[in-house]
Design a protein around this motif. Sequence first.
Motif, PDB file in Angstrom:
ATOM      1  N   TYR A  93       2.974   1.164   4.900  1.00  0.00           N
ATOM      2  CA  TYR A  93       1.999   1.567   5.906  1.00  0.00           C
ATOM      3  C   TYR A  93       1.358   2.910   5.538  1.00  0.00           C
ATOM      4  O   TYR A  93       0.168   3.111   5.775  1.00  0.00           O
ATOM      5  N   VAL A  94       2.122   3.804   4.953  1.00  0.00           N
ATOM      6  CA  VAL A  94       1.583   5.102   4.530  1.00  0.00           C
ATOM      7  C   VAL A  94       0.618   4.894   3.359  1.00  0.00           C
ATOM      8  O   VAL A  94      -0.448   5.512   3.313  1.00  0.00           O
TER       9      VAL A  94
ATOM     10  N   LEU B 161      -2.837   3.948   4.347  1.00  0.00           N
ATOM     11  CA  LEU B 161      -3.736   5.014   4.799  1.00  0.00           C
ATOM     12  C   LEU B 161      -4.632   5.512   3.676  1.00  0.00           C
ATOM     13  O   LEU B 161      -5.780   5.880   3.904  1.00  0.00           O
TER      14      LEU B 161
ATOM     15  N   TRP C 265      -2.771  -2.905   7.568  1.00  0.00           N
ATOM     16  CA  TRP C 265      -1.622  -2.865   8.474  1.00  0.00           C
ATOM     17  C   TRP C 265      -1.323  -4.240   9.053  1.00  0.00           C
ATOM     18  O   TRP C 265      -0.169  -4.632   9.180  1.00  0.00           O
TER      19      TRP C 265
END
Length: 71
Positions: free
Chosen positions: A3-4, A7, A50
């Motif tokens: 998920y990071v 970004l 995501w």
Amino acid sequence: MNYVLALLLPPLAILIAGRPIVAIVTFLIWIPAIVFSGGLTHPMFILLAWILIYESGEARRARIGRGRGDG
């Protein structure tokens, strides 16, 4: 962790989530979208990454659950 990564590099996160064709198409759309919109479209690609990461996790949990005889 994925998920990071989503970004910063959504296409790479999608690739790691196990969707190579979607990752390639996303990359081909992501680069021009970032250049022409000045980064305004980046949140859309983060959201897509995501969602796909979440779906791959759910599918993995479902396969593991069936393997144990829970389903």
